[in-house]
Motif scaffolding. Structure first.
Motif, PDB file in Angstrom:
ATOM      1  N   ASP A  23       0.908  -1.038   0.023  1.00  0.00           N
ATOM      2  CA  ASP A  23      -0.105   0.073  -0.130  1.00  0.00           C
ATOM      3  C   ASP A  23       0.670   1.298   0.144  1.00  0.00           C
ATOM      4  O   ASP A  23       0.378   2.433  -0.681  1.00  0.00           O
ATOM      5  N   GLY A  69       0.968   4.411   9.011  1.00  0.00           N
ATOM      6  CA  GLY A  69       0.218   3.647   7.847  1.00  0.00           C
ATOM      7  C   GLY A  69       0.060   2.202   8.549  1.00  0.00           C
ATOM      8  O   GLY A  69      -1.017   1.691   8.397  1.00  0.00           O
ATOM      9  N   GLY A  71      -0.575   1.244  11.296  1.00  0.00           N
ATOM     10  CA  GLY A  71      -1.513   1.596  12.281  1.00  0.00           C
ATOM     11  C   GLY A  71      -2.978   1.401  11.677  1.00  0.00           C
ATOM     12  O   GLY A  71      -3.841   1.132  12.479  1.00  0.00           O
ATOM     13  N   THR A  72      -2.934   1.592  10.520  1.00  0.00           N
ATOM     14  CA  THR A  72      -4.457   1.612   9.927  1.00  0.00           C
ATOM     15  C   THR A  72      -4.543   0.345   9.005  1.00  0.00           C
ATOM     16  O   THR A  72      -5.522   0.179   8.421  1.00  0.00           O
ATOM     17  N   LYS A  74      -2.476  -0.923   6.860  1.00  0.00           N
ATOM     18  CA  LYS A  74      -2.111  -1.095   5.355  1.00  0.00           C
ATOM     19  C   LYS A  74      -0.639  -1.718   5.472  1.00  0.00           C
ATOM     20  O   LYS A  74      -0.194  -1.687   6.428  1.00  0.00           O
ATOM     21  N   LYS A 193     -10.739  -2.262   1.754  1.00  0.00           N
ATOM     22  CA  LYS A 193     -11.192  -2.069   2.890  1.00  0.00           C
ATOM     23  C   LYS A 193     -11.876  -3.172   3.802  1.00  0.00           C
ATOM     24  O   LYS A 193     -11.558  -3.337   5.224  1.00  0.00           O
ATOM     25  N   ALA A 203      -6.877  -2.610  13.883  1.00  0.00           N
ATOM     26  CA  ALA A 203      -6.437  -1.325  13.150  1.00  0.00           C
ATOM     27  C   ALA A 203      -7.058  -0.131  13.411  1.00  0.00           C
ATOM     28  O   ALA A 203      -8.462  -0.138  13.750  1.00  0.00           O
ATOM     29  N   ALA A 204      -6.451   1.216  13.314  1.00  0.00           N
ATOM     30  CA  ALA A 204      -7.212   2.428  13.702  1.00  0.00           C
ATOM     31  C   ALA A 204      -7.789   2.740  12.065  1.00  0.00           C
ATOM     32  O   ALA A 204      -7.279   3.278  11.443  1.00  0.00           O
ATOM     33  N   THR A 205      -8.861   2.165  11.830  1.00  0.00           N
ATOM     34  CA  THR A 205      -9.724   2.357  10.885  1.00  0.00           C
ATOM     35  C   THR A 205     -10.911   3.373  10.852  1.00  0.00           C
ATOM     36  O   THR A 205     -11.615   3.537   9.763  1.00  0.00           O
ATOM     37  N   GLY A 206     -11.223   3.979  12.005  1.00  0.00           N
ATOM     38  CA  GLY A 206     -12.289   4.537  12.020  1.00  0.00           C
ATOM     39  C   GLY A 206     -13.247   3.841  13.021  1.00  0.00           C
ATOM     40  O   GLY A 206     -13.752   2.933  12.760  1.00  0.00           O
ATOM     41  N   LYS A 207     -13.467   4.741  14.155  1.00  0.00           N
ATOM     42  CA  LYS A 207     -14.469   3.917  15.236  1.00  0.00           C
ATOM     43  C   LYS A 207     -15.717   3.669  14.655  1.00  0.00           C
ATOM     44  O   LYS A 207     -16.445   4.925  14.665  1.00  0.00           O
ATOM     45  N   THR A 208     -16.218   2.516  14.415  1.00  0.00           N
ATOM     46  CA  THR A 208     -17.799   2.270  14.223  1.00  0.00           C
ATOM     47  C   THR A 208     -18.503   2.130  15.502  1.00  0.00           C
ATOM     48  O   THR A 208     -17.999   1.582  16.539  1.00  0.00           O
TER      49      THR A 208
ATOM     50  N   GLN B  50     -17.165  10.826  13.551  1.00  0.00           N
ATOM     51  CA  GLN B  50     -16.662   9.804  14.578  1.00  0.00           C
ATOM     52  C   GLN B  50     -15.868   8.697  13.898  1.00  0.00           C
ATOM     53  O   GLN B  50     -14.894   8.091  14.380  1.00  0.00           O
ATOM     54  N   ASP B  51     -16.787   7.920  13.031  1.00  0.00           N
ATOM     55  CA  ASP B  51     -16.169   6.718  12.192  1.00  0.00           C
ATOM     56  C   ASP B  51     -15.274   7.149  11.281  1.00  0.00           C
ATOM     57  O   ASP B  51     -14.567   6.424  10.664  1.00  0.00           O
ATOM     58  N   THR B  53     -12.902   9.506  11.800  1.00  0.00           N
ATOM     59  CA  THR B  53     -11.619  10.409  12.428  1.00  0.00           C
ATOM     60  C   THR B  53     -10.625   9.477  12.924  1.00  0.00           C
ATOM     61  O   THR B  53     -11.070   8.516  13.845  1.00  0.00           O
ATOM     62  N   ILE B  54      -9.377   9.674  12.797  1.00  0.00           N
ATOM     63  CA  ILE B  54      -8.237   9.048  13.293  1.00  0.00           C
ATOM     64  C   ILE B  54      -7.368  10.203  13.784  1.00  0.00           C
ATOM     65  O   ILE B  54      -6.921  11.146  13.404  1.00  0.00           O
ATOM     66  N   ASP B  72     -10.928   6.272  16.998  1.00  0.00           N
ATOM     67  CA  ASP B  72      -9.461   5.378  16.766  1.00  0.00           C
ATOM     68  C   ASP B  72      -8.381   6.698  16.958  1.00  0.00           C
ATOM     69  O   ASP B  72      -8.353   7.355  16.399  1.00  0.00           O
ATOM     70  N   GLU B  74      -3.944   6.804  17.067  1.00  0.00           N
ATOM     71  CA  GLU B  74      -2.382   6.378  17.174  1.00  0.00           C
ATOM     72  C   GLU B  74      -1.458   7.064  17.963  1.00  0.00           C
ATOM     73  O   GLU B  74      -1.521   8.270  17.963  1.00  0.00           O
ATOM     74  N   ALA B  87       1.082   9.396   6.572  1.00  0.00           N
ATOM     75  CA  ALA B  87       0.967   8.366   6.022  1.00  0.00           C
ATOM     76  C   ALA B  87      -0.577   7.765   6.214  1.00  0.00           C
ATOM     77  O   ALA B  87      -1.245   7.329   5.257  1.00  0.00           O
ATOM     78  N   LEU B  91      -2.769   7.217   2.974  1.00  0.00           N
ATOM     79  CA  LEU B  91      -3.296   5.626   2.802  1.00  0.00           C
ATOM     80  C   LEU B  91      -4.592   5.667   2.881  1.00  0.00           C
ATOM     81  O   LEU B  91      -5.404   4.625   2.575  1.00  0.00           O
ATOM     82  N   LYS B  95     -10.634   9.670   5.267  1.00  0.00           N
ATOM     83  CA  LYS B  95     -10.489   9.927   6.766  1.00  0.00           C
ATOM     84  C   LYS B  95     -10.060  11.290   7.210  1.00  0.00           C
ATOM     85  O   LYS B  95      -9.409  11.854   6.430  1.00  0.00           O
TER      86      LYS B  95
END
Lengths: 358, 253, 184
Positions: A23, A69, A71-72, A74, A193, A203-208, B50-51, B53-54, B72, B74, B87, B91, B95
């Motif tokens: 990626d 990266g 962390g998400t 990828k 995704k 991974a930190a992909t956006g909290k759902t 909210q979903d 945002t990082i 979420d 880091e 990054a 990537l 977001k």
């Protein structure tokens, strides 16, 4: 039939990254590996696979971009050479601590300090014993051929994600600069995704709404829980040692003297071994492909038939310490090496075999 | 009248945004961090992102910011948050990515990363808390420490000859072609809190417009490090900090 | 078959690209190849050399003590590598500017005045191809059609129109190589 093309080891790394669906690449120029980023920039993978390629402002930024990266979820990588890896070592420790998978390529040159730009293997300790702070290990793959430079990119990612830890390709200036025939594989798509959510639910992909927030961190201020984390890491490293050892053997079945060498030195040693065999000296080779995990068991298995072992390295004697632990006083362990960017020739190694093993 | 008659939806005048967690903040009473956390959380809630945002948290007092915003996160190495955010955003361009950094993290050890992230025009938000001191390590001099200011490592006051001058990094970053919005705000009273929130919201909105980096400095207090009570710290900030770090938009394109 | 070659000269003489074309020619006939350059600051105008190995079998050491063929394109390289030819091996040198000629009597020695020959055909950029032709005349280890395929592979598409010119230069080299001493 798969296409076979002439590539420098460094170029093979770049092509492999694109082909296996990497990626993102984040790097900083340094000899003797700058062709990795140059090739990526020329290939423009962002127009085909969507791979991100970025020239960072420093090695420190590069490795922290990997952290971001990875962390998400990828598949991200960087490449550098010895002094640059020193700068990245802090970041590698953080990646190991946060259990982030990524791929780091080190095309080693001679040191210490600014040193030389010629080939070396003097970062064996740095790579295998943890160059940064804290108790951690990373998976180390040591290619000896251009084809392995290509193949180990995908393998490195596979192992990194299997164990959630950084993997490193520990090459050297010979393998990086040499052109060889490389068989190119089919283009694989980057992970979608949905695949990332499945492979890396951490991974930190956006909290759902359906899950708790994911936090990527290497920080735990409570010593008891930090110790638990360390125990977990060590357990993981034991599993890697159990399952992921890779090595090759050359004329070792009846060997009385065993040479252990990795990367370019293993190939150079093969030529010297052939010559020694012509003289009736029963000498063979084990080439560790994984330096962590180190191929302890295969060497231990040969111990009863051995009269001596010899480590051949482009450094002052680093891997030899691991061999001495394995030999455990049962057979003498010799060492031959060149330093500072000088590559030992087959003749020199032959002489060393004659002088020390006979 | 029973208390249940009072706690009713129609009587509600204020509610904590659900984007803030129920964790008790570790910040000292009077610290500006808590207010800024709340503003970011409210902006995220109001924008409904909210979903998407990082956050990237720093090393310093806000190292545990991830305990307080229910998104979420880091956690970066000291100063490297803009590299992570670069990054993450490249990537994951769909977001909203922000860093939250203090003056030691951003203006000292991370000076290189913030310069280059801003110069590349990364489409991220940077929240920069400037309280002119290293809070977490016990009140040492920061690059933004004012001349004459007493800290643990400038016990006789910051001296230009010995320690150099207070660094106005925000003005420097405004010079870079990669930044689209550079502003300096504060949160010591309701009016300034409202303005700061608007600035944060604008910065978040910018990050999907491919305009470049949005940089919001918040001049804050560290009453523990400054060894003042919160009221006195706010007063001292208005009298001394604002002279060196004047509030307002520096760049908005 | 295994042929171990070193080509040495000044940066800019096309040493590395000649080696690359030779290596690619080997791939075209399904051989194992290795191309190992000297690298570093000396590449930017100083001396450059490249080891090329073509083999029917897997190649072990890319670092060699002695070579089947040594090709030198200046005095420094001749001085440095004459002793590295295996006994019975081949040395090809460009005599241009050479004051100390090779002296060994246990190897075959050839010369090719490549600068003059490529000037004669009005193709000064064909210098390294003239040298390659000289080598292929002495050691026809790769077939001409594989060399042309190798050229096509190693040149960017925009330079493919130059392939006939390169072929001409190779033929000139084959024609003009002089055997100065032949070992029995």
């Amino acid at each position: 039939m798969a296409e076979k093309i002439l590539l420098k080891g460094n170029e093979a790394i770049a092509h492999a990254a694109i082909h296996c669906g990497c990626d993102g690449y984040f790097g900083y120029p340094i000899t003797p590996q700058s062709e990795v980023m140059e090739t990526l920039m020329a290939q423009k993978p962002w127009e085909t696979t969507g791979m991100v390629v970025l020239q960072a402002e420093s090695e420190i930024a590069s490795i922290n971009m990997l952290y971001g990266g990875a962390g998400t979820g990828k598949r991200v990588m960087t490449s550098s050479s010895s002094p640059g890896i020193s700068l990245m070592s802090e970041g590698i420790s953080y990646l190991a601590g946060a259990e982030l998978p990524c791929l780091v390529v080190d095309v080693q040159r001679g040191g210490p300090g600014l040193g030389t730009i010629q080939p070396s293997q003097s970062d064996y300790f740095q790579a295998t014993k943890g160059g940064g702070h804290g108790d951690y290990k990373i998976i180390i793959l040591a290619p000896a051929y251009g084809q392995e430079m290509y193949d180990f990119v995908e393998l490195g990612f596979e192992l990194a994600f299997k164990y959630r830890m950084p993997a490193m390709i520990l090459a050297d200036g010979v393998i990086g600069q040499m052109m060889e025939k490389v068989e190119i594989k089919e283009q694989k798509p980057r992970w979608t995704k949905e695949e990332i959510l499945k492979i890396s639910p951490w991974a930190a992909t956006g909290k759902t709404a359906d899950r708790k927030r994911n936090i990527i961190t290497s920080l735990d201020l409570d010593p008891i829980s930090q110790e638990q984390h360390n125990i977990h890491l060590q357990e993981k490293y034991r599993q890697v040692e159990e399952n992921e050892v890779r090595y090759t053997e050359y004329r070792s079945e009846d060997a009385e003297h065993l040479i252990v060498a990795f990367g370019c030195m293993a190939r150079i040693a093969e030529t010297a071994i052939d010559r020694a065999r012509e003289q009736g000296i029963k000498v063979g080779l084990i080439r560790p492909i994984t330096l962590f995990p180190f191929p302890k068991k295969p060497i231990e298995k040969l111990l009863p038939q051995l009269k001596s072992m010899m480590s051949i390295e482009l450094n002052a004697g680093q891997m030899v310490e691991d061999l001495k632990v394995i030999a455990n006083g049962k057979v003498p362990v010799h060492f031959f090496g060149r330093m500072g960017g000088v590559v030992a020739s087959p003749d020199e190694i032959y002489e060393a075999i004659i002088n020390k093993l006979k | 009248m029973d208390i249940k008659d009072i706690i009713k939806e129609e009587n509600k005048v204020y509610g904590k945004t659900p984007v803030l967690t129920d964790n008790v903040m570790h910040y000292c009473p009077g610290c500006s961090h808590g207010v800024v956390h709340k503003l970011i959380a409210e902006v995220i809630e109001e924008m409904g992102i909210q979903d998407k945002t990082i956050g990237v948290s720093p090393v310093g007092c806000a190292v545990l910011a991830y305990n307080y915003l229910d998104i979420d996160w880091e956690e970066a190495a000291h100063g490297r948050a803009p590299a992570l955010a670069t990054a993450i955003k490249r990537l994951n361009p769909d977001k909203y990515v922000f860093t939250y950094q203090g003056d030691g993290d951003l203006a000292s050890i991370g000076c290189g990363e913030i310069m280059h992230a801003c110069n590349r025009g990364e489409n991220i938000v940077v929240i920069f808390i400037n309280n002119a001191i290293y809070g977490m390590t016990g009140g040492q001099m920061a690059p933004t420490t004012l001349l004459g200011m007493v800290t643990a490592t400038t016990p006789y006051g910051r001296n230009a000859e010995l320690n150099g001058y207070p660094l106005r990094l925000t003005e420097l970053l405004a010079q870079l072609d990669g930044t689209c919005y550079v502003t300096r705000q504060s949160v010591q009273n309701p009016a300034s809190v409202r303005k700061a929130k608007k600035a944060i919201q604008k910065a978040f909105e910018n990050s999907m417009k491919k305009k470049g980096t949005s940089f919001v400095e918040i001049v804050g207090t560290c009453n523990s490090g400054w060894k003042m009570n919160p009221v006195k710290a706010n007063q001292w900030m208005e009298e001394n900090m604002f002279a060196k770090y004047p509030l307002g938009d520096i760049k908005d394109i | 078959m295994k042929e171990e070659i070193i080509i040495a000269g000044f940066g800019g003489q096309g040493v590395l690209s000649m080696g690359k074309i030779l290596a690619y020619s080997g791939i075209m006939q399904d051989q194992e190849v290795a191309w190992m350059p000297s690298y570093g600051p000396e590449m930017r105008g100083g001396t450059a050399n490249v080891t090329v190995i073509l083999s029917d079998n897997k190649i072990s050491s890319p670092i060699l003590n002695a070579f089947d063929t040594v090709i030198t394109l200046n005095q420094q390289s001749l001085d440095k590598f004459e002793s590295k030819v295996k006994p019975g091996g081949l040395l090809i040198y460009d005599p241009n500017g050479i004051t100390h000629k090779p002296t060994r009597t246990d190897i075959t020695i050839c010369s090719i005045d490549a600068a003059e020959e490529c000037a004669k055909i009005g193709n000064p950029k064909g210098y390294n191809m003239v040298v390659l032709g000289a080598f292929l005349k002495m050691k026809p280890i790769v077939k001409m059609d594989n060399v042309l395929k190798g050229l096509k592979k190693s040149l960017p598409a925009r330079h493919h129109n130059l392939i006939p010119l390169n072929e001409q230069a190779i033929n000139v080299g084959m024609d003009k190589v002089k055997v100065e001493f032949e070992v029995k």
